[in-house]
Every structure is written in C-alpha cells, then in structure tokens.
Write an enzyme that holds these catalytic residues in place. Structure first.
Site, PDB file in Angstrom:
ATOM      1  N   TRP A 180     -24.033   7.871   1.848  1.00 59.63           N
ATOM      2  CA  TRP A 180     -24.887   8.746   2.653  1.00 59.63           C
ATOM      3  C   TRP A 180     -24.250   8.889   4.029  1.00 59.63           C
ATOM      4  CZ3 TRP A 180     -27.830   7.248   7.135  1.00 59.63           C
ATOM      5  CH2 TRP A 180     -28.539   8.306   7.703  1.00 59.63           C
ATOM      6  N   GLU A 221     -26.015  10.861  -1.543  1.00 64.67           N
ATOM      7  CA  GLU A 221     -27.420  11.049  -1.156  1.00 64.67           C
ATOM      8  C   GLU A 221     -27.588  12.199  -0.175  1.00 64.67           C
ATOM      9  OE1 GLU A 221     -29.050   7.750   1.044  1.00 64.67           O
ATOM     10  OE2 GLU A 221     -31.112   8.386   0.704  1.00 64.67           O
ATOM     11  N   LYS A 223     -30.006  14.917   2.217  1.00 65.23           N
ATOM     12  CA  LYS A 223     -31.148  14.904   3.124  1.00 65.23           C
ATOM     13  C   LYS A 223     -31.292  16.326   3.643  1.00 65.23           C
ATOM     14  CE  LYS A 223     -32.880  11.882   6.787  1.00 65.23           C
ATOM     15  NZ  LYS A 223     -32.651  10.596   7.462  1.00 65.23           N
ATOM     16  N   ASP A 254     -33.735  10.626  -2.468  1.00 60.74           N
ATOM     17  CA  ASP A 254     -34.580   9.771  -1.626  1.00 60.74           C
ATOM     18  C   ASP A 254     -35.927  10.475  -1.462  1.00 60.74           C
ATOM     19  OD1 ASP A 254     -35.852   8.810   0.819  1.00 60.74           O
ATOM     20  OD2 ASP A 254     -34.026   7.675   1.191  1.00 60.74           O
ATOM     21  N   HIS A 257     -36.690  12.431   1.796  1.00 54.54           N
ATOM     22  CA  HIS A 257     -35.675  13.326   2.363  1.00 54.54           C
ATOM     23  C   HIS A 257     -35.937  14.806   2.168  1.00 54.54           C
ATOM     24  CE1 HIS A 257     -32.122  10.340   2.952  1.00 54.54           C
ATOM     25  NE2 HIS A 257     -33.224   9.966   3.541  1.00 54.54           N
ATOM     26  N   HIS A 281     -33.863   6.538  -4.225  1.00 55.39           N
ATOM     27  CA  HIS A 281     -34.263   5.757  -3.058  1.00 55.39           C
ATOM     28  C   HIS A 281     -35.757   5.966  -2.950  1.00 55.39           C
ATOM     29  CE1 HIS A 281     -30.495   4.917  -0.434  1.00 55.39           C
ATOM     30  NE2 HIS A 281     -30.497   4.269  -1.575  1.00 55.39           N
ATOM     31  N   ASP A 289     -41.132  11.011   9.454  1.00 54.70           N
ATOM     32  CA  ASP A 289     -40.401   9.801   9.083  1.00 54.70           C
ATOM     33  C   ASP A 289     -40.208   9.745   7.575  1.00 54.70           C
ATOM     34  OD1 ASP A 289     -39.219   7.172   9.490  1.00 54.70           O
ATOM     35  OD2 ASP A 289     -40.961   6.466   8.382  1.00 54.70           O
ATOM     36  N   ASP A 291     -39.199   6.914   5.950  1.00 53.15           N
ATOM     37  CA  ASP A 291     -38.987   5.540   5.488  1.00 53.15           C
ATOM     38  C   ASP A 291     -40.139   4.573   5.684  1.00 53.15           C
ATOM     39  OD1 ASP A 291     -36.070   5.757   4.730  1.00 53.15           O
ATOM     40  OD2 ASP A 291     -35.987   6.457   6.787  1.00 53.15           O
ATOM     41  N   ASP A 321     -35.924   2.066  -0.324  1.00 52.55           N
ATOM     42  CA  ASP A 321     -35.320   2.377   0.975  1.00 52.55           C
ATOM     43  C   ASP A 321     -36.397   2.681   2.006  1.00 52.55           C
ATOM     44  OD1 ASP A 321     -33.694   3.081   3.063  1.00 52.55           O
ATOM     45  OD2 ASP A 321     -33.167   5.054   2.268  1.00 52.55           O
TER      46      ASP A 321
HETATM   47  C1  RNT Z   1     -31.223   7.623   5.512  1.00 50.74           C
HETATM   48  C2  RNT Z   1     -30.918   7.364   4.082  1.00 50.74           C
HETATM   49  C3  RNT Z   1     -30.140   6.125   3.799  1.00 50.74           C
HETATM   50  C4  RNT Z   1     -30.519   4.975   4.690  1.00 50.74           C
HETATM   51  C5  RNT Z   1     -29.963   3.638   4.287  1.00 50.74           C
HETATM   52  C6  RNT Z   1     -29.964   2.669   5.413  1.00 50.74           C
HETATM   53  O1  RNT Z   1     -32.049   8.693   5.698  1.00 50.74           O
HETATM   54  O2  RNT Z   1     -32.081   7.352   3.345  1.00 50.74           O
HETATM   55  O3  RNT Z   1     -30.257   5.802   2.468  1.00 50.74           O
HETATM   56  O4  RNT Z   1     -31.908   4.829   4.790  1.00 50.74           O
HETATM   57  O5  RNT Z   1     -28.742   3.792   3.695  1.00 50.74           O
HETATM   58 ZN    ZN Z   2     -32.129   6.698   1.373  1.00 51.71          ZN
END
Ligand code: RNT
Ligand code: ZN
Length: 413
Positions: A180, A221, A223, A254, A257, A281, A289, A291, A321
């Site tokens: 990523w 990955e 985003k 993810d 994302h 993820h 946010d 995460d 994640d």
């Molecule tokens: C960030 C990505 C990535 C990170 C990690 C730390 O937006 O999701 O995967 O969160 O690799």
């Molecule tokens: Zn991620």
C-alpha cells in the site's frame, strides 16, 4: 440440557449443523495487525505517523519495543478463539539500535519475530511501510516524480518481498505481503496519468523477481481518498483492480477505503469471478476515518456472509486493519478479532437452504422473512460454546483478564 444443546437442536430443526460450523470456522485464519499494539509507531524512533494514517488517543500502556509488543499480543491471543496469524509492517524490524535504512532491511532483522512465530505456531504476513519517513516526497513515494525517491521505495518493496519469502520458508506457511502506498494529492493535480504511470512502473520493478507463491503472495491495496490526499489517490480502485488482474497479484480490499455508502461485501463476488484470491483489510470506516475498531456491524456480517455463502474460505485472506489509541489496545485487538470470527460463525449458521430456495423460486417474501428470522436465531449460545471449546473466556469475561494485565503490566510502562 445446556444452553448450547438447546441452540444446537433449534438449528438442527432448520437443517443447520452447528458442529460442522465449528469445524469449518477452525480452518479460517484471521491475520491480526501488529500495529494496533503501538499506534503504528514501529521501532525506528521515527517522526509522527503520516501518509494519511492518523492515530488518535493517548491511552496509557502503548508497547514501546518488540518485547512489549509480543507480550501484549500473546495476551490478546489467549482471549481470541480460532486460527490466528500476525501481520507485521517493515517498521517493526529489530536492528539492535543500529540505524538501518528501510531499503536495506533483511530477514535477519526479523529473526526474533520468526523464532517467536515458529514457537507460537503463527503464520506471518507482511507489509512494506511507505509512510512516516523523510523519503516521502510531498505525500508521494512510488509515484514521486523524483527518481531517487522512487528508487528508494522500490528498493524497500524488494527488500520486503525477500523478508516475506523468508517468513514463508521458515514457517512453512505462505506469507501474504500487502503493498500500500499513500500517494495522493491534497489538491487537484493537473496530470493524474503521469503519476499513475510512475506507480505502475515502480510496482513492476518491485515485482520483477519471481518468488515462489508457496512462500509469498503479493497483494496491492487501493484507496479512494485519505487525509491529505482528498483530491486524488494515485493507487485508486480502478488502478489496482487493473494492475492486479493484469499482473496476477492479489487485490486487497480495505473496508474503510471507499465512499461511505460503498461496501466491500458487494465487491467480493465480482472480484472473485476474475481473481483467484483476494486479501481483505477488515476495518470500520466512520465518516472520514477508515480505521475504527471492527464491531459487529451489518457490513461485517455481510462480508462474512459472502465468504461463507460462496465458499471463499480458501480464496479470501482475512486481515484486520484499524488503530485506536483511545481505548486499551489489547482490548481493541480482542474486540475486532472476536467479532470477525463471530461474524463468520453467524454466517455459517444462517438458514441458507431456505433463503436460497425462496430466492430461486422467486418468492422474495419468504426470502425476506428468512433473512429477518436469521437475526434472532440463538447464535450467541453457539459462539459461547465455540469459545469454551477453544479454551478462551466466554462472553465479556475476557475483559477481566485485560484489566488485570493493564494493572500488572501496562500501567507500569
Ligand atoms: C491505510 C491502509 C493500510 C494501513 C496499514 C498500516 O489506509 O489501510 O493498510 O492501514 O498498512
Ligand atoms: Zn488497509
């Protein structure tokens, strides 16, 4: 009759085998992310976290070194049933106080992690760390217009694949390496294409060397946007979907994302028509946010349903994640991981035959009835039994252990 026996009978009456669900769940691994334990700091003593990653909160007891992180993780492992893996980032290299460039790290810097993982019987996954580093150029790494910046991050990616290969060999367990890069633009770029061409070229260089898929699988990955990259993300969904398909990489989806109403559960069946395997993820997006700690949301359940309904058990690699520094970090691991396993179990216990039959006969009324009925089936009793058999605390009892650990260990840091 125990509560579980009652539940088992209730499920059996619907043609659902709870014992078969236990066996199936035992075979699905969830890869826990090491970075929840120390707020994505790593052991480099580097500057503040950046690259669109923002960790908020200052709950006491953060792991400050590898020994603490491993000890905390071991505590978390005792409270989570099921098959677990550990996902490491390059910034968790152990260099004995020596400054080693990220482009120079080797498997040796992860030998303690490998020894420990072997002892604990844990598979390891890996990630290059393209953030929190002076070689970030205006938010760009692999797509920077500066050749020296790109070269550095390409070398880092190559070094990481070698480490991942060593993990796979040493543990006799395939490592999934997720690539990523936060590369993006705060404001509207003029030339989106040039940046994307540079990213593709850098990735080609990272992946030039073939590594036996028995030891390492590479994922990329995407985003759509991030903090400081609101206007354009170089590695967008279309970019990586195309890149991964063309170059036979795994696609990493993810959950945090995408746009707020866009869900990865809907993407799985499409992606897996064309990909052999994907990486997830699992995260929880909240407004801007991506995460937050994974909770038992409708989307988490939907992700698990897709895996279970279409038998993607071996084709979907599940990773977590998220990072939350405002609550006990070990609890954050446990909450998210238990929820992931719980969601999979709930999915295995749904009245699938009834829903499928209703759908196939065009009886959408019955389909809706069964979907609603599924929500109040006695899965909690089955989950508790699963935890009991795995030798981990049932219900919220695990919190007592976390509190005791906080008192005896974390509060002394
Ligand atoms: C960030 C990505 C990535 C990170 C990690 C730390 O937006 O999701 O995967 O969160 O690799
Ligand atoms: Zn991620």
């Amino acid at each position: 009759m125990s509560v579980y026996d009652d539940a088992r009978a209730a499920y059996a009456a619907l043609g659902i085998d709870t014992e078969a669900a236990f066996k199936r769940l035992d075979e699905i691994a969830v890869s826990l992310h090491c970075w929840q334990g120390d707020d994505v700091q790593g052991f480099e003593n580097s500057a503040a976290v950046d690259g669109g990653l923002a960790v908020t909160g200052n709950y006491p007891g953060r792991a400050r070194n590898a020994e603490e992180l491993r000890a905390d993780f071991e505590q978390a492992l005792k409270l989570i049933p099921g098959k677990k893996r550990l996902n490491l980032h390059a910034i968790y290299a152990e260099t004995n106080g020596k400054k080693v460039g990220r482009n120079e790290i080797t498997p040796e810097h992860f030998s303690a992690w490998m020894d420990w993982a072997a002892e604990k019987n844990l598979g390891l996954d890996f990630n290059p760390s393209n953030f929190s580093h002076p070689m970030m150029d205006n938010g760009l790494t692999l797509s920077s217009p500066k050749k020296e910046v790109r070269d550095f991050w390409v070398e880092h990616g190559i070094a990481c694949r070698k480490i991942a290969e060593a993990f796979g060999k040493r543990l006799n367990n395939t490592c999934v390496t997720n690539h990523w890069a936060p590369d993006g633009f705060k404001d509207t770029p003029f030339d989106r294409l040039a940046a994307r061409e540079r990213l593709a070229d850098s990735l080609d260089r990272i992946f030039a060397e073939k590594i036996d898929p028995k030891y390492n699988l590479d994922a990329v990955e995407c985003k759509l946007f991030g903090i400081g990259a609101e206007s354009c993300t170089v590695g967008s969904h279309e970019f990586y979907m195309g890149y991964a398909l063309k170059n036979q990489k795994l696609l990493c989806l993810d959950a945090g994302h995408f746009h707020p109403t866009e869900v990865i559960s809907d993407k799985l069946s499409s992606c897996l028509m064309f990909f052999d395997e994907v990486l997830l993820h699992v995260s929880r997006g909240v407004r801007w946010d991506s995460d937050h700690v994974v909770t038992l949301t409708d989307e988490l359940k939907a992700i698990a349903e897709e895996v279970v309904r279409h038998n993607y058990d071996k084709r979907v690699h599940i990773g977590l994640d998220y990072f939350d520094a405002s609550i006990n970090r070990i609890a954050a691991w446990v909450i998210g991981a238990r929820n992931m396993f719980k969601a999979l179990l709930i999915a295995m216990l749904e009245p699938a035959a009834q829903m499928r039959a209703a759908e196939e006969s065009g009886d959408f009324t019955a389909r809706l009835v069964w979907m609603e009925e599924a929500k109040s089936l006695p899965f909690a009793a089955v989950w508790d039994e699963y935890c009991r058999r795995a030798g981990v605390p049932v219900g919220a009892a695990w919190l007592d252990e976390v509190k005791a650990y906080e008192k005896n260990v974390l509060s002394k840091r």
